[in-house]
Write an enzyme that holds these catalytic residues in place. Structure first.
Site, PDB file in Angstrom:
ATOM      1  N   SER A 117       0.834  -1.200   0.000  1.00  0.00           N
ATOM      2  CA  SER A 117       0.000   0.000   0.000  1.00  0.00           C
ATOM      3  C   SER A 117       0.868   1.249   0.000  1.00  0.00           C
ATOM      4  O   SER A 117       0.506   2.270  -0.592  1.00  0.00           O
ATOM      5  CB  SER A 117      -0.954   0.014   1.192  1.00  0.00           C
ATOM      6  N   GLU A 118       2.052   1.194   0.648  1.00  0.00           N
ATOM      7  CA  GLU A 118       3.032   2.258   0.539  1.00  0.00           C
ATOM      8  C   GLU A 118       4.448   1.705   0.622  1.00  0.00           C
ATOM      9  O   GLU A 118       4.687   0.672   1.260  1.00  0.00           O
ATOM     10  CB  GLU A 118       2.871   3.318   1.642  1.00  0.00           C
ATOM     11  N   THR A 119       5.355   2.418  -0.019  1.00  0.00           N
ATOM     12  CA  THR A 119       6.793   2.205   0.122  1.00  0.00           C
ATOM     13  C   THR A 119       7.399   3.555   0.478  1.00  0.00           C
ATOM     14  O   THR A 119       7.029   4.578  -0.105  1.00  0.00           O
ATOM     15  CB  THR A 119       7.403   1.673  -1.183  1.00  0.00           C
TER      16      THR A 119
ATOM     17  N   HIS B 170       1.106   4.804   8.290  1.00  0.00           N
ATOM     18  CA  HIS B 170       1.830   3.553   8.522  1.00  0.00           C
ATOM     19  C   HIS B 170       3.262   3.621   7.998  1.00  0.00           C
ATOM     20  O   HIS B 170       4.182   3.096   8.640  1.00  0.00           O
ATOM     21  CB  HIS B 170       0.993   2.361   8.019  1.00  0.00           C
TER      22      HIS B 170
END
Length: 228
Positions: A45-47, A76
């Site tokens: 969902s994110e990096t 997050h």
């Protein structure tokens, strides 16, 4: 040359279960033009791409990407990056992201960040009224132009809620644990919360009437993977 990606799970339960996967990359090892490609290939969902503190400073800089776009702030990744930096010997006090300066707090096994409520997207918020209705929701039934945050009370008096989040336009049909959404719902309800999201991830928040929300959770490492 292969790029090392540390894989974390952020907002686990006390036993280290659940949590939202996060890719963490040393920004010095990648070309800025490759950040979006890497985030897309990883599919988390994110990096987050991190510049280490310089010369004994207590702040680090970071950029955050979903599989589809760059974000000015996300919860997050900032919690996960702050935890990871301490593991590398950098117990930072602040993390600079495009939206602003995130305050960082380490409290036992919890890592927390404090962010402005307006840094989080304007989620479409739905109180579904029951856990059964919440868990039966289908991401395909929600539009793909905004983030959708679905929630219901588990224990109103104790500030405990159950939630899910859909964000197809960000390349995330369902997010397991969303710090930015935790910021928004905390500000929306104007109270501290204990949130169980997705399959069982856990987020704690503290509300401030001055517009700050503290988001805290546990983090575990799932090791390192390599990407070209």
């Amino acid at each position: 040359m292969a790029i090392d990606v540390t894989v974390l799970r952020v907002f686990t339960d006390p036993e280290g279960n659940y949590g939202n996967p996060l890719g963490v990359v040393d920004n010095s090892t990648v070309d800025p033009a490759d950040r979006q490609r890497i985030a897309t290939e990883l599919g988390y969902s994110e990096t987050i791409f991190i510049d280490f503190p310089e010369g004994g400073a207590s702040t680090a800089h970071a950029r955050i990407f979903t599989p589809a776009v760059e974000l000015p702030f996300a919860g997050h990744p900032t919690v996960g990056a702050s935890w990871w930096l301490r593991e590398q010997g950098y117990a930072i006090k602040t993390l600079q992201v495009p939206a602003g300066i995130v305050q960082v707090i380490y409290d036992g096994d919890l890592t927390a960040v404090s962010a402005r409520a307006e840094w989080a997207p304007d989620f479409a918020i739905y109180d579904l009224g029951s856990v059964d209705e919440l868990m039966a929701a289908d991401p395909a039934d929600y539009s793909d132009d905004v983030e959708h945050y679905l929630w219901t009370w588990l224990d109103r008096s104790a500030g405990k809620i159950r939630s899910r989040m859909f964000a197809t336009h960000l390349g995330v049909p369902e997010d397991e644990a969303t710090g930015a959404a935790a910021v928004r719902i905390t500000d929306y309800l104007s109270r501290d919360l204990d949130i169980v999201q997705g399959k069982g991830s856990m987020i704690s928040t503290e509300w401030s009437p001055e517009g700050w929300v503290r988001v805290a959770g546990r983090v575990v490492s799932d090791g390192t993977k390599h990407i070209d």
